[in-house]
Scaffold this motif. Structure first.
Motif, PDB file in Angstrom:
ATOM      1  N   CYS A   1     100.151  33.479   2.798  1.00  0.00           N
ATOM      2  CA  CYS A   1      99.702  34.048   3.837  1.00  0.00           C
ATOM      3  C   CYS A   1      99.786  35.810   3.368  1.00  0.00           C
ATOM      4  O   CYS A   1      98.747  36.530   3.470  1.00  0.00           O
ATOM      5  CB  CYS A   1     100.082  33.920   5.126  1.00  0.00           C
ATOM      6  SG  CYS A   1      99.629  32.279   5.595  1.00  0.00           S
TER       7      CYS A   1
ATOM      8  N   HIS B   1     107.916  32.273  10.194  1.00  0.00           N
ATOM      9  CA  HIS B   1     106.797  32.348   9.057  1.00  0.00           C
ATOM     10  C   HIS B   1     106.304  33.974   9.337  1.00  0.00           C
ATOM     11  O   HIS B   1     106.412  34.463   8.306  1.00  0.00           O
ATOM     12  CB  HIS B   1     105.639  31.340   9.647  1.00  0.00           C
ATOM     13  CG  HIS B   1     104.602  31.543   8.765  1.00  0.00           C
ATOM     14  ND1 HIS B   1     104.482  31.585   7.177  1.00  0.00           N
ATOM     15  CD2 HIS B   1     103.342  31.778   8.848  1.00  0.00           C
ATOM     16  CE1 HIS B   1     103.306  31.489   6.819  1.00  0.00           C
ATOM     17  NE2 HIS B   1     102.587  32.075   7.917  1.00  0.00           N
TER      18      HIS B   1
ATOM     19  N   GLU C   1     106.771  36.831   6.337  1.00  0.00           N
ATOM     20  CA  GLU C   1     105.323  37.336   6.011  1.00  0.00           C
ATOM     21  C   GLU C   1     105.704  38.985   6.035  1.00  0.00           C
ATOM     22  O   GLU C   1     105.357  39.845   4.990  1.00  0.00           O
ATOM     23  CB  GLU C   1     104.148  37.131   6.713  1.00  0.00           C
ATOM     24  CG  GLU C   1     103.671  35.646   6.362  1.00  0.00           C
ATOM     25  CD  GLU C   1     102.153  35.525   7.075  1.00  0.00           C
ATOM     26  OE1 GLU C   1     101.479  36.513   7.217  1.00  0.00           O
ATOM     27  OE2 GLU C   1     102.092  34.444   7.820  1.00  0.00           O
TER      28      GLU C   1
HETATM   29 ZN    ZN Z   1     100.533  32.380   7.756  1.00  0.00          ZN
END
Ligand code: ZN
Ligand code: AMP
Length: 467
Positions: A209, A234, A238
């Motif tokens: 991502c 998550h 990121e």
């Molecule tokens: Zn993601």
């Protein structure tokens, strides 16, 4: 008046100021494509579709990216179970995603990048993190060193010490610190792999991502979102990867959608308490599902039940009755100037739009926006009749449809299409003939002729054409 967005990072509503005027760069985490998506996932997809539609309604040009995670443990497991490749599984469920999402009237994203299409960019990203000292290599794996990123935990509002103390993470000898996470995973037997400076392997989940958002939208984006389960780890990861590498904020607004629950438990594949969106779409119209999803604010959990869907169904019928009423009035009413007593309501229609915008500007309060549409409909039913001026009915109808637009509802006509009506009459005539009611059959043929339709009896059945 400006749009306000609740930012998970600052835990408050903030005025929305995009990086570039008139343009929004938005990224939402999409599905892992190893199965049909469930109605809990659908909530998150529908919310971001609504956010995107509303921003467009308010005049922004929105670049909306939603990824497909097409390589991870679950994908590999499914491929092995079915004796096919990971790519086969991805290909199949991406197509199935589009079918269900289209049926839910979720507008296609500007782009749906897949992790496996960005392997080179991912490797470059990881290389930079290693070079800058934020990541370390252990036998073909690469890990992010969370102690190097001083702001680790800022999104979920936890310090790294709390996180480490609370973490029930299996002791992994390879990692330097308990919260470190894999950026690159060395190939194991039977797994797909790509060449890299650290040997054959595949990307970890979080890095895809960061890489795709940065490649497609830039180092800092406006809005990043997903379901509330993604806040930690998550999105925290990121942020760590992106900001460590680029030295800039990753996203200016973080939006998270609360869970759709079943008996107060998150609907999820692992708890096996889910309905697929497809199952529900067999029984309920997409607009009913959207009305149900958007009847609550996106930051409040909603409980899923078929009873609530039935309630949404009758609520939507009430709205469509008003649409049908207006369509009828438009057909039969007089095309004339407004009478004095009509002017007040004609002008007051604008106030519903103002209130609707105020509600939606306030962190996309779809619950309030929907009740404003109901207020409007109630007043329309009492104020507009067959004797009203056509332009009054037309303005009300346009407004109802306009306000439904960002929510993805009230977009259908209540009139049966002409073709459907013709097919129905032909079927009725066939039935009359079978029952040897030739008088009725001839009457229907005449009726169709008046509509400009000629029937031809052929060995394959009845055909029709326009005169
Ligand atoms: Zn993601
Ligand atoms: P997944 O395929 O599990 O990665 O999920 C795709 C998206 O759906 C992510 O943004 C998740 O956060 C979201 N999601 C998963 N379960 C739920 C749920 N029960 N309610 C709302 N959103 C969910």
């Amino acid at each position: 008046m400006a749009i306000k967005i609740y930012n998970t990072m600052t835990r408050q509503k903030e005025e929305f100021k995009p990086i570039n005027e008139g343009e929004v760069k938005m990224y939402a985490c999409g599905p892992t494509v190893y199965n049909y998506f469930h109605i809990g996932n659908a909530r998150t997809f529908i919310v971001f579709d609504t956010v995107r539609r509303y921003l467009e309604y308010r005049g922004y040009k929105v670049k909306f990216i939603q990824n497909f995670t097409d390589i991870d443990d679950k994908m590999i497991k499914k491929a092995n179970e079915e004796g096919v490749t990971v790519k086969d599984i991805a290909e199949k469920y991406i197509q199935e995603y589009y079918k269900d999402a289209d049926n839910l009237k979720i507008k296609r994203a500007t782009q749906n990048p897949r992790a496996t299409e960005y392997i080179n960019e991912i490797i470059e990203f990881v290389k930079d993190l290693v070079d800058k000292g934020y990541a370390y290599v252990v036998d073909g794996d690469v890990y992010f060193d969370t102690t190097k990123f001083k702001e680790y935990g800022k999104l979920s509002h936890q310090s790294i010490e709390d996180l480490e103390a609370g973490a029930r993470i299996e002791v992994d000898e390879r990692k330097r610190n308990p919260m470190d996470f894999a950026l690159w995973k060395a190939k194991k037997e039977g797994e797909p792999a790509w060449d890299s400076p650290w040997g054959p392997g595949r990307p970890g989940w979080h890095i895809e991502c960061s890489t795709m958002a940065c490649t497609l939208l830039g180092e800092t984006i406006d809005i990043h979102g997903g379901g509330a389960d993604l806040i930690f780890p998550h999105h925290e990861n990121e942020i760590a990867q992106s900001e460590a590498r680029n030295g800039k904020p990753f996203a200016n607004y973080w939006m998270h959608v609360a869970y759709l629950n079943v008996n107060n438990q998150k609907m999820s594949k692992s708890l096996n308490n889910f309905f697929t969106a497809r199952e529900i779409l067999e029984k309920y119209d997409a607009e009913v599902i959207r009305l149900f999803m958007l009847s609550g604010h996106y930051r409040n959990p909603i409980n899923f039940s078929l009873d609530l869907l039935d309630q949404a169904k009758s609520a939507l019928e009430r709205l469509y009755n008003a649409v049908a009423h207006l369509e009828h009035v438009i057909e039969v009413s007089e095309d004339r100037e407004l009478k004095d007593e009509e002017v007040e309501f004609y002008n007051r229609l604008d106030s519903f739009k103002e209130k609707y915008i105020e509600a939606m500007d306030d962190d996309f309060n779809t619950a309030d926006a929907i009740s404003i549409i109901f207020d409007l409909v109630r007043e329309v039913n009492t104020n507009i009749k067959e004797t009203s001026a056509k332009k009054l009915a037309q303005k009300a109808l346009n407004l109802i449809r306009e306000l439904g637009g960002p929510l993805g509802i009230l977009e259908k006509s209540t009139k049966v299409s002409l073709d459907e009506e013709i097919e129905r009459l032909i079927e009725e005539r066939q039935k009359a003939r079978k029952e040897k009611n030739y008088a009725l059959a001839d009457k229907i043929r005449e009726q169709l002729k008046e509509m400009g339709i000629i029937l031809e009896d052929t060995p394959q059945g009845v055909r029709w054409r326009r005169i």
